[in-house]
Design a protein around this motif. Structure first.
Motif, PDB file in Angstrom:
ATOM      1  N   UNK A 135       0.812  -1.230   0.000  1.00 52.59           N
ATOM      2  CA  UNK A 135       0.000   0.000   0.000  1.00 52.59           C
ATOM      3  C   UNK A 135       0.839   1.270   0.000  1.00 52.59           C
ATOM      4  N   UNK A 136       1.992   1.223  -0.654  1.00 50.80           N
ATOM      5  CA  UNK A 136       2.839   2.413  -0.740  1.00 50.80           C
ATOM      6  C   UNK A 136       2.248   3.399  -1.743  1.00 50.80           C
ATOM      7  N   UNK A 137       2.473   4.697  -1.527  1.00 53.93           N
ATOM      8  CA  UNK A 137       1.987   5.677  -2.510  1.00 53.93           C
ATOM      9  C   UNK A 137       2.692   5.474  -3.847  1.00 53.93           C
ATOM     10  N   UNK A 138       1.988   5.740  -4.923  1.00 54.75           N
ATOM     11  CA  UNK A 138       2.526   5.549  -6.269  1.00 54.75           C
ATOM     12  C   UNK A 138       2.651   6.905  -6.948  1.00 54.75           C
ATOM     13  N   UNK A 139       3.802   7.155  -7.549  1.00 55.10           N
ATOM     14  CA  UNK A 139       4.012   8.408  -8.264  1.00 55.10           C
ATOM     15  C   UNK A 139       4.775   8.161  -9.541  1.00 55.10           C
ATOM     16  N   UNK A 140       5.251   9.216 -10.154  1.00 52.59           N
ATOM     17  CA  UNK A 140       6.093   9.076 -11.342  1.00 52.59           C
ATOM     18  C   UNK A 140       7.542   9.305 -10.933  1.00 52.59           C
ATOM     19  N   UNK A 141       8.459   8.816 -11.747  1.00 53.72           N
ATOM     20  CA  UNK A 141       9.870   9.011 -11.415  1.00 53.72           C
ATOM     21  C   UNK A 141      10.666   9.169 -12.696  1.00 53.72           C
ATOM     22  N   UNK A 142      11.844   9.756 -12.550  1.00 53.61           N
ATOM     23  CA  UNK A 142      12.764   9.947 -13.667  1.00 53.61           C
ATOM     24  C   UNK A 142      13.561   8.657 -13.832  1.00 53.61           C
ATOM     25  N   UNK A 143      13.536   8.079 -15.011  1.00 54.84           N
ATOM     26  CA  UNK A 143      14.172   6.794 -15.225  1.00 54.84           C
ATOM     27  C   UNK A 143      15.673   6.830 -15.422  1.00 54.84           C
ATOM     28  N   UNK A 144      16.261   8.016 -15.518  1.00 51.56           N
ATOM     29  CA  UNK A 144      17.712   8.099 -15.752  1.00 51.56           C
ATOM     30  C   UNK A 144      18.228   9.382 -15.105  1.00 51.56           C
ATOM     31  N   UNK A 145      18.046   9.471 -13.798  1.00 54.96           N
ATOM     32  CA  UNK A 145      18.366  10.699 -13.072  1.00 54.96           C
ATOM     33  C   UNK A 145      19.862  10.750 -12.777  1.00 54.96           C
ATOM     34  N   UNK A 146      20.587  11.495 -13.590  1.00 51.12           N
ATOM     35  CA  UNK A 146      22.035  11.634 -13.462  1.00 51.12           C
ATOM     36  C   UNK A 146      22.436  13.009 -13.961  1.00 51.12           C
ATOM     37  N   UNK A 147      23.667  13.425 -13.633  1.00 54.69           N
ATOM     38  CA  UNK A 147      24.077  14.794 -13.954  1.00 54.69           C
ATOM     39  C   UNK A 147      24.023  15.084 -15.449  1.00 54.69           C
ATOM     40  N   UNK A 148      24.294  14.076 -16.285  1.00 53.45           N
ATOM     41  CA  UNK A 148      24.274  14.310 -17.733  1.00 53.45           C
ATOM     42  C   UNK A 148      22.873  14.598 -18.253  1.00 53.45           C
ATOM     43  N   UNK A 149      21.857  14.329 -17.427  1.00 56.31           N
ATOM     44  CA  UNK A 149      20.473  14.605 -17.828  1.00 56.31           C
ATOM     45  C   UNK A 149      19.865  15.751 -17.036  1.00 56.31           C
ATOM     46  N   UNK A 150      20.717  16.494 -16.332  1.00 56.61           N
ATOM     47  CA  UNK A 150      20.237  17.628 -15.558  1.00 56.61           C
ATOM     48  C   UNK A 150      20.817  18.902 -16.141  1.00 56.61           C
ATOM     49  N   UNK A 151      19.958  19.891 -16.371  1.00 56.18           N
ATOM     50  CA  UNK A 151      20.360  21.145 -17.016  1.00 56.18           C
ATOM     51  C   UNK A 151      20.679  22.161 -15.932  1.00 56.18           C
TER      52      UNK A 151
END
Length: 216
Positions: free
Chosen positions: A197-213
């Motif tokens: 019964x954990x809350x469900x949300x969305x997430x970033x599938x490749x969260x790394x510095x090369x994908x952060x602006x």
């Protein structure tokens, strides 16, 4: 897509969205790991607007990471939240413009966060790197809080157990199995402790510095 072809396709696309006359300027391939992403500028009525357009790779099925409309769904869901993001200006699945689905957002000034010894991020102070990390983690936490009902395009949430076992096929093909010797233990521990019964949300599938602006 070659830049000259893209420039030719952008002209009628922008003419349908701007009062005439217009001029397409500075069509470039964007840096980073954005795949088939380009920047372009539109001159009209004495001002210049700067845009970023994302297209799927050619010759692949438009599913998963190649489905740019998934990104549109998430970006639209982020409007009105505290998550830093670009709001979508135009998007569509009509292939008449670019031969594929597409989306257009504002072209931001900055770069992906590069922290290697020869990269621009190496000149940041420890305090600046810490602040960047704080902003990144705060943004990721805010993404997780987005109501999944806002993104029905993504489909049903993946059950926790399925998200663990889907990695089995990758583990079986590992080029260096010795480096993954703890995988069976970790796999079983995850399955034994699946939250209920954990809350469900969305997430970033490749969260790394090369994908952060970022920008200074």
């Amino acid at each position: 897509m070659e830049l000259e072809e893209l420039r030719a396709r952008l002209k009628p696309f922008c003419e349908a969205r701007y009062p005439s006359p217009i001029e397409i300027q500075e069509v470039i391939t964007m840096p980073g790991h954005a795949g088939f992403a380009y920047g372009f500028r539109v001159a009209c009525a004495g001002q210049v607007d700067s845009w970023f357009i994302r297209l799927p790779p050619p010759g692949v099925n438009w599913v998963g990471t190649a489905d740019v409309l998934r990104q549109v769904a998430v970006l639209n869901a982020l409007d009105g939240t505290d998550v830093p993001h670009c709001s979508v200006k135009w998007s569509g699945e009509d292939e008449q413009w670019f031969g594929s689905p597409y989306f257009v957002v504002p072209w931001l000034e900055g770069d992906v966060m590069r922290l290697g010894a020869e990269d621009w991020g190496s000149s940041l102070s420890a305090e600046q790197v810490h602040e960047f990390g704080r902003q990144a983690m705060s943004s990721l936490a805010a993404v997780h809080k987005v109501d999944v009902s806002k993104v029905p395009y993504l489909g049903d949430p993946v059950p926790f157990a399925d998200d663990v076992t889907r990695w089995d096929r990758f583990y079986a093909k590992a080029a260096e199995p010795e480096r993954l010797k703890d995988v069976p233990t970790v796999r079983q521990r995850l399955l034994d402790t699946v939250p209920q019964n954990a809350p469900v949300g969305i997430f970033h599938g490749d969260f790394q510095t090369a994908n952060l602006f970022a920008s200074k």
